[in-house]
Scaffold this motif. Sequence first.
Motif, mmCIF file in Angstrom:
data_model
loop_
_atom_site.group_PDB
_atom_site.id
_atom_site.type_symbol
_atom_site.label_atom_id
_atom_site.label_comp_id
_atom_site.label_asym_id
_atom_site.label_seq_id
_atom_site.Cartn_x
_atom_site.Cartn_y
_atom_site.Cartn_z
ATOM 1 N N UNK A 69 0.866 -1.187 0.000
ATOM 2 C CA UNK A 69 0.000 0.000 0.000
ATOM 3 C C UNK A 69 0.897 1.229 0.000
ATOM 4 N N UNK A 70 0.667 2.094 -0.974
ATOM 5 C CA UNK A 70 1.401 3.364 -1.011
ATOM 6 C C UNK A 70 0.380 4.478 -1.080
ATOM 7 N N UNK A 71 0.504 5.415 -0.175
ATOM 8 C CA UNK A 71 -0.376 6.583 -0.229
ATOM 9 C C UNK A 71 0.510 7.811 -0.435
ATOM 10 N N UNK A 72 0.173 8.546 -1.483
ATOM 11 C CA UNK A 72 0.926 9.739 -1.807
ATOM 12 C C UNK A 72 -0.034 10.919 -1.844
ATOM 13 N N UNK A 73 0.283 11.966 -1.107
ATOM 14 C CA UNK A 73 -0.522 13.180 -1.150
ATOM 15 C C UNK A 73 0.349 14.337 -1.608
ATOM 16 N N UNK A 74 -0.174 15.131 -2.566
ATOM 17 C CA UNK A 74 0.465 16.390 -2.961
ATOM 18 C C UNK A 74 -0.620 17.447 -2.924
ATOM 19 N N UNK A 75 -0.476 18.397 -1.995
ATOM 20 C CA UNK A 75 -1.595 19.295 -1.713
ATOM 21 C C UNK A 75 -1.106 20.730 -1.523
ATOM 22 N N UNK A 76 -1.822 21.633 -2.137
ATOM 23 C CA UNK A 76 -1.463 23.037 -2.015
ATOM 24 C C UNK A 76 -2.649 23.902 -2.436
ATOM 25 N N UNK A 77 -2.403 25.210 -2.449
ATOM 26 C CA UNK A 77 -3.332 26.199 -2.970
ATOM 27 C C UNK A 77 -2.737 26.663 -4.292
ATOM 28 N N UNK A 78 -3.338 26.269 -5.410
ATOM 29 C CA UNK A 78 -2.781 26.698 -6.695
ATOM 30 C C UNK A 78 -2.997 28.204 -6.827
ATOM 31 N N UNK A 79 -1.901 28.975 -6.977
ATOM 32 C CA UNK A 79 -2.054 30.422 -6.882
ATOM 33 C C UNK A 79 -2.437 31.105 -8.197
ATOM 34 N N UNK A 80 -2.992 30.371 -9.138
ATOM 35 C CA UNK A 80 -3.310 30.964 -10.441
ATOM 36 C C UNK A 80 -4.811 31.187 -10.594
ATOM 37 N N UNK A 81 -5.196 32.202 -11.395
ATOM 38 C CA UNK A 81 -6.621 32.471 -11.600
ATOM 39 C C UNK A 81 -7.286 31.390 -12.458
ATOM 40 N N UNK A 82 -8.616 31.414 -12.479
ATOM 41 C CA UNK A 82 -9.380 30.405 -13.219
ATOM 42 C C UNK A 82 -9.008 30.387 -14.694
ATOM 43 N N UNK B 129 -8.069 1.611 -12.223
ATOM 44 C CA UNK B 129 -8.065 2.882 -11.489
ATOM 45 C C UNK B 129 -9.498 3.276 -11.168
ATOM 46 N N UNK B 130 -9.652 3.892 -9.986
ATOM 47 C CA UNK B 130 -10.942 4.462 -9.587
ATOM 48 C C UNK B 130 -10.661 5.837 -9.001
ATOM 49 N N UNK B 131 -11.358 6.855 -9.491
ATOM 50 C CA UNK B 131 -11.077 8.220 -9.039
ATOM 51 C C UNK B 131 -12.368 8.946 -8.683
ATOM 52 N N UNK B 132 -12.293 9.714 -7.605
ATOM 53 C CA UNK B 132 -13.406 10.587 -7.225
ATOM 54 C C UNK B 132 -12.837 11.984 -6.995
ATOM 55 N N UNK B 133 -13.639 13.001 -7.281
ATOM 56 C CA UNK B 133 -13.120 14.354 -7.154
ATOM 57 C C UNK B 133 -14.169 15.353 -6.724
ATOM 58 N N UNK B 134 -13.673 16.528 -6.310
ATOM 59 C CA UNK B 134 -14.548 17.642 -5.958
ATOM 60 C C UNK B 134 -14.074 18.886 -6.705
ATOM 61 N N UNK B 135 -15.014 19.777 -6.954
ATOM 62 C CA UNK B 135 -14.666 21.097 -7.491
ATOM 63 C C UNK B 135 -14.908 22.084 -6.362
ATOM 64 N N UNK B 136 -13.869 22.424 -5.645
ATOM 65 C CA UNK B 136 -14.014 23.142 -4.384
ATOM 66 C C UNK B 136 -13.940 24.649 -4.593
ATOM 67 N N UNK B 137 -12.864 25.102 -5.218
ATOM 68 C CA UNK B 137 -12.645 26.541 -5.339
ATOM 69 C C UNK B 137 -13.415 27.100 -6.529
ATOM 70 N N UNK B 138 -13.658 28.411 -6.442
ATOM 71 C CA UNK B 138 -14.368 29.102 -7.512
ATOM 72 C C UNK B 138 -13.687 28.838 -8.864
ATOM 73 N N UNK B 139 -12.353 28.899 -8.856
ATOM 74 C CA UNK B 139 -11.609 28.692 -10.109
ATOM 75 C C UNK B 139 -11.890 27.305 -10.683
ATOM 76 N N UNK B 140 -11.977 26.308 -9.803
ATOM 77 C CA UNK B 140 -12.223 24.937 -10.270
ATOM 78 C C UNK B 140 -13.623 24.829 -10.870
ATOM 79 N N UNK B 141 -14.574 25.490 -10.230
ATOM 80 C CA UNK B 141 -15.947 25.407 -10.743
ATOM 81 C C UNK B 141 -16.054 26.146 -12.070
#
Lengths: 316, 341
Positions: free
Chosen positions: A118-131, A167-179
């Motif tokens: 089992x390998x769990x890798x997280x890469x997480x940040x606030x992408x500082x670019x506009x939509x 592969x199985x993937x689930x996602x969210x569109x959290x920030x305004x830019x993502x939406x």
Amino acid sequence: MVAACDIVPEHSNALAVEYEIDEYTDYRRLLERDDIDMVDLCVPTYLHASLAVEALEWGKHVLCEKPIARNLTEADAMIKTARKTGLKLMVGHVRRFDHRYVEINKAITSGEIGAPVYIRRAERQWLPFPASGWHWRPEMGGGVILDIGVHIADLFRWLYSQNPVSVYAVGRKVRQAAREADSFDHVFITYTFPNGAVGLAEASWAHPPDFGAGLYASLDVVGTLGKIQFSDQESNPMLVFDQDTGAAYPRYFQFMSTTEYAFEEEIRHFVDCLLEDSEPTISLADARAALEMVVAAQQSARIGQPIPIPFDEANF
Amino acid sequence: MSSKVNIGVISYAHLHAPRYTAAIVSHPEARLAGIADSGVNAEVARAEAQRYNVPYFQNFEQLLEQTQLEAVYVGTEPIRHREVIADVAARRKHILCDKPIATTLDDADAILKSARDAGVKLMVPFNPRFQLPLITVKEALDSGDHGELIAIYAVKYGRLPVNAPGPQNAGWFLEPEQAGGGGFMDIGIHAIDALRWLANAEASKVYGQIGSMIHTTLNCDDLGTMTVEFENGVLAVLSAGWANPGGHPTWLDVRFEILTTKTVFLIKSPYHYFTIQNQQRTERRYWWRRDIHGLVDDFVQAILQNREPAITGEDARAALSIALAAYESARTGQVVEIVSS
């Protein structure tokens, strides 16, 4: 380094001044030069294929940013051109040159924790670019699944030394830019490997600003004989507490995601391959396989179902 | 009726039984009424009864005949919960039943029905609900000051139960027909309840990869990964099992990483700890585990105040249905949809 090119004149000029090199705003002028052997393509993902193919056809070796391309069709065109021209093309899966992961990979391959399961890798940040930025846009950068997910996909293939079967993937569109861009900014991706081992990727651009400075990455490896736990937070040797700004983990590199030395070692490796006419440690098959994993993940997140790998994008 | 709640203990099969007995004994408003066990750890149960100077019964029906008895802790193998609880409820005793509530949803439904028909409290002790870091996060989420919950990544690793220190035999933990599953069920179900509690919603879709991955000679799973989508859009992933090597500084490795639209909560341990080192090893030692006491206290207060316990039979059934969905997904390779009952 003899020349820099950017469509924004201020950018190419800044490099030209700093390194006393020539500057261009039209990349074709740069490719025309006979004295240039290699180009380092740092353009947005959607331009990789056309520029890499053109550069190869102009006789240049190409170091290309990750992912290799937006989709497998483009990747295959690049690989075909590299084969045809006999020139070297390497994709910058820079984690493989990062000492954090080089050392962890050594511990795994030497058998210190048995077989990884089992390998769990997280890469997480606030992408500082506009939509409007290309990173967010599915048709330009592919969003967080493609842009960050491909680092993690490559890491899994490297640490497990094999390809996943689904592969199985689930996602969210959290920030305004993502939406606005209609693109996920927080995803969990589960890759299953042939023996049932799992690679769990968490990629996020929706973490609070500054999270990425000190806490960007985590890597857990569970093996049959032991376990590895890494996080930027816990590996940081220092905590600073200030009466104005509170507690902070200082950053030691411009980007905690990718240290300067990792970029440097990656480029040095590619240059060595050119000088010695040897094969880059990251093959085109590696780059294509990592892309295949993330385009399959994109498809899984879209339809809400697991997707088998090998992935045939023509079927979707 | 005395002012204290008289609680009996049925079975020391479960490794948690000694902790619950101790918490009952130390609770100011509870009294340990007796211990019954004819099963796998009967000798341990008998010794504990002697130690606490309470009656020991070879079978639990004898314990249930005690006139002052008001409630029991059930620590049998999960496969026996249904049969035992049917008798306990028929005698109108309140029930603190260790997890998982049952090995099948059918059994869980029968257990819920017998408690409901008898009008007795039924509680299943999921520790995270009484762990300080998670209580803090739950209160923060409920306060509305941290935006909307987005996603949770949870880790719940322990060591192989048969390696647990102490005199109890834990062999049945490795037999899914008795335990309801292997390592993923055993240790994951706590976190599953916590995910549902934090998400404050029912699960709608579950995807799981579960297998015998680490101790490959086992006849049961020892590691699982599960993705859950909740009806309100919250995403959660849980990695759980008997994955902790002997060299880990604690028995447990429990982590929760909780993302809202404003805030990230990174929980690296369920309890506060200090670290102790000797010539051979480093150990992380918890200096306060209030969760067992909190669970027993809530059970006692639910009886005294005639209110619902913090964790109900319905909660336990919902957690079981998520865990079983993960097993089904692992078997079929498909996403399993959960229909709320």
